[in-house]
Design an enzyme around this catalytic site. Structure first.
Site, PDB file in Angstrom:
ATOM      1  N   SER A  13      46.508  98.089  93.074  1.00 23.06           N
ATOM      2  CA  SER A  13      46.724  99.414  92.151  1.00 23.06           C
ATOM      3  C   SER A  13      46.963 100.724  93.183  1.00 23.06           C
ATOM      4  O   SER A  13      47.859 101.269  92.945  1.00 23.06           O
ATOM      5  CB  SER A  13      45.315  99.554  91.252  1.00 23.06           C
ATOM      6  OG  SER A  13      44.080  99.682  92.096  1.00 23.06           O
ATOM      7  N   TRP A  14      46.045 100.371  94.473  1.00 29.76           N
ATOM      8  CA  TRP A  14      46.167 101.796  95.389  1.00 29.76           C
ATOM      9  C   TRP A  14      47.524 101.518  96.339  1.00 29.76           C
ATOM     10  O   TRP A  14      48.283 102.721  96.559  1.00 29.76           O
ATOM     11  CB  TRP A  14      45.069 101.856  96.190  1.00 29.76           C
ATOM     12  CG  TRP A  14      44.931 102.717  97.119  1.00 29.76           C
ATOM     13  CD1 TRP A  14      44.047 102.743  98.521  1.00 29.76           C
ATOM     14  CD2 TRP A  14      45.539 104.114  97.101  1.00 29.76           C
ATOM     15  NE1 TRP A  14      44.253 104.251  99.166  1.00 29.76           N
ATOM     16  CE2 TRP A  14      44.944 105.007  98.409  1.00 29.76           C
ATOM     17  CE3 TRP A  14      46.020 104.808  96.242  1.00 29.76           C
ATOM     18  CZ2 TRP A  14      45.470 105.925  98.631  1.00 29.76           C
ATOM     19  CZ3 TRP A  14      46.389 106.194  96.281  1.00 29.76           C
ATOM     20  CH2 TRP A  14      46.237 106.927  97.803  1.00 29.76           C
ATOM     21  N   GLY A  15      47.821 100.343  96.623  1.00 29.85           N
ATOM     22  CA  GLY A  15      49.180 100.180  97.430  1.00 29.85           C
ATOM     23  C   GLY A  15      50.226 100.522  96.615  1.00 29.85           C
ATOM     24  O   GLY A  15      51.165 101.170  97.143  1.00 29.85           O
ATOM     25  N   LYS A 108      39.258 100.715 103.119  1.00 28.90           N
ATOM     26  CA  LYS A 108      37.991 101.404 103.303  1.00 28.90           C
ATOM     27  C   LYS A 108      36.954 100.543 103.681  1.00 28.90           C
ATOM     28  O   LYS A 108      36.398 100.140 102.429  1.00 28.90           O
ATOM     29  CB  LYS A 108      37.676 102.471 102.240  1.00 28.90           C
ATOM     30  CG  LYS A 108      38.823 103.590 102.218  1.00 28.90           C
ATOM     31  CD  LYS A 108      38.713 104.350 101.099  1.00 28.90           C
ATOM     32  CE  LYS A 108      39.815 105.533 101.026  1.00 28.90           C
ATOM     33  NZ  LYS A 108      39.620 106.573  99.954  1.00 28.90           N
ATOM     34  N   GLY A 138      40.343 110.123 101.144  1.00 32.05           N
ATOM     35  CA  GLY A 138      40.158 111.149 100.228  1.00 32.05           C
ATOM     36  C   GLY A 138      39.782 110.883  98.601  1.00 32.05           C
ATOM     37  O   GLY A 138      39.672 109.536  98.419  1.00 32.05           O
ATOM     38  N   LYS A 193      31.158 105.720 101.075  1.00 31.92           N
ATOM     39  CA  LYS A 193      31.154 106.202  99.811  1.00 31.92           C
ATOM     40  C   LYS A 193      31.127 104.937  98.892  1.00 31.92           C
ATOM     41  O   LYS A 193      30.563 105.363  97.559  1.00 31.92           O
ATOM     42  CB  LYS A 193      32.339 107.052  99.644  1.00 31.92           C
ATOM     43  CG  LYS A 193      33.549 106.412  99.932  1.00 31.92           C
ATOM     44  CD  LYS A 193      34.129 105.968  98.388  1.00 31.92           C
ATOM     45  CE  LYS A 193      35.610 105.388  98.936  1.00 31.92           C
ATOM     46  NZ  LYS A 193      36.377 104.810  97.766  1.00 31.92           N
ATOM     47  N   THR A 250      34.443 108.903  93.511  1.00 32.80           N
ATOM     48  CA  THR A 250      33.974 107.484  93.706  1.00 32.80           C
ATOM     49  C   THR A 250      32.627 107.311  92.733  1.00 32.80           C
ATOM     50  O   THR A 250      32.594 106.198  92.130  1.00 32.80           O
ATOM     51  CB  THR A 250      33.903 106.794  94.908  1.00 32.80           C
ATOM     52  OG1 THR A 250      35.196 107.018  95.655  1.00 32.80           O
ATOM     53  CG2 THR A 250      33.512 105.269  94.966  1.00 32.80           C
ATOM     54  N   VAL A 282      34.961  91.285  93.519  1.00 38.77           N
ATOM     55  CA  VAL A 282      33.632  91.885  94.149  1.00 38.77           C
ATOM     56  C   VAL A 282      33.927  93.252  94.308  1.00 38.77           C
ATOM     57  O   VAL A 282      35.003  93.674  95.376  1.00 38.77           O
ATOM     58  CB  VAL A 282      33.043  91.040  95.055  1.00 38.77           C
ATOM     59  CG1 VAL A 282      31.905  91.607  95.523  1.00 38.77           C
ATOM     60  CG2 VAL A 282      32.837  89.717  94.548  1.00 38.77           C
TER      61      VAL A 282
END
Length: 336
Positions: A13-15, A108, A138, A193, A250, A282
């Site tokens: 999703s983030w990529g 991260k 961010g 975080k 987050t 996980v």
């Protein structure tokens, strides 16, 4: 150096969302997926239905399952794989990396065993100078970015000019990047975080409210900043987007995998049950709480929330006993 072609390695999703950000900003983007069917779907339908259903991807965003094709001629290489698999993946791609490309980490975490930050893993495996490695951190929840809700982020690199090049390559009407040279602080904020978000999720699962959440976020930021100070980070970084900004998003959002995972634990699920509910995934904080705990101990830094989350996830401590242990700690000055 103008960035005209970007390889994004990792189609989660983030990529995928970050690949869309860059493509919407102008450069040509090639997204690498481990699975050919995902690459084919993106190429044929302009959608990654498994991770960002319903999101139309721009025409200058291509996809492939061949890393050599993705990396060919890339001015920047974005690494969007989980932190604990970065080393093995990058080792396989090392010989394909364009020699002068900027290597950008979206991961991260802190590597288990070595206790290295992701930029350190990249430098070691790729054999490049720190000035060639950048990190992005961010309040960047992928689904919100994919639907073009306004957000900001930090691009950190010890080479300020490289950071500016990347800034220009991913600036558009909904995504505003700022530059920073404090790679250490930005990475620690992004890694820690996830652990604090687990704690917030646990508190929410137990039915606690905003006072509890604010207390966990604030004290979580304090222990993150203590670790940063010990490792040479700029304290102001933790008051910015890569620190407080990422932490709030987050810890508070139901879109956060770590917060949602922690909430299931707070409601009484076992680690296995929470993982099953998360479709076998996980949360990053479950793994990185152990490496961050070890990194803190090696530098003589007290991180009680991180220590407690490790005990819940790996030593069998109950969530309720964690709360009692944190509230029962010795009284001290707020800045200790």
């Amino acid at each position: 150096m103008a960035i005209e072609r970007v390889a994004v390695l990792g189609s989660g999703s983030w990529g995928t969302a970050f690949a869309k950000v860059i493509a919407d900003s102008g450069p040509e983007v090639v997204l690498w997926s481990r699975r050919q069917e995902v690459a084919s779907e993106i190429t044929e339908t302009r959608v990654n239905s498994g991770y960002l259903p319903g999101i139309s991807l721009p025409p200058n965003l291509g996809a492939t399952s061949d890393p050599a094709k993705a990396l060919d001629g890339a001015d920047a290489v974005v690494l969007a794989v989980p932190s604990q698999t970065l080393r093995v993946n990058l080792s396989a791609w090392k010989e394909l990396l364009p020699p002068d490309a900027t290597l950008v980490s979206l991961s991260k975490g802190v590597e288990l065993g070595t206790l290295k930050r992701m930029s350190e893993v990249i430098r070691e495996v790729a054999g490049v100078d720190e000035s060639q490695v950048a990190v992005v951190s961010g309040p960047n929840l992928a689904k919100e970015i994919a639907v073009e809700q306004p957000t900001a982020t930090v691009i950190a690199c010890t080479d300020h000019d490289r950071a500016v090049d990347l800034q220009l390559a991913c600036s558009n009407s909904y995504f505003r990047p700022y530059t920073n040279t404090d790679v250490v602080g930005c990475e620690l904020g992004g890694a820690c975080k996830n652990v604090i978000a687990l704690a917030c999720g646990m508190a929410a699962g137990m039915g606690y409210g905003d006072n509890t959440m604010a207390s966990i976020i604030t004290r979580g930021l304090a222990e993150t900043a203590r670790l940063g100070a010990a490792l040479g980070a700029d304290p102001l970084t933790f008051a910015g987007l890569a620190g407080l900004g990422d932490l709030v998003a987050t810890c508070a959002s139901p879109l956060s995998r770590n917060r949602s995972f922690g909430e299931r634990l707070g409601r009484g699920d076992t680690l296995a049950q929470a993982q099953e509910a998360a479709h076998g995934q996980v949360a990053e904080g479950v793994k990185s709480c152990s490496s961050i705990r070890e990194l803190a101990a090696a530098n003589g830094v007290d991180m009680p929330i991180t220590e407690g989350i490790h005990k819940v996830c790996h030593d069998g401590l109950s969530v309720r006993d964690l709360g009692a242990a944190l509230l029962g700690r010795d009284r001290k000055h707020e800045r200790q």
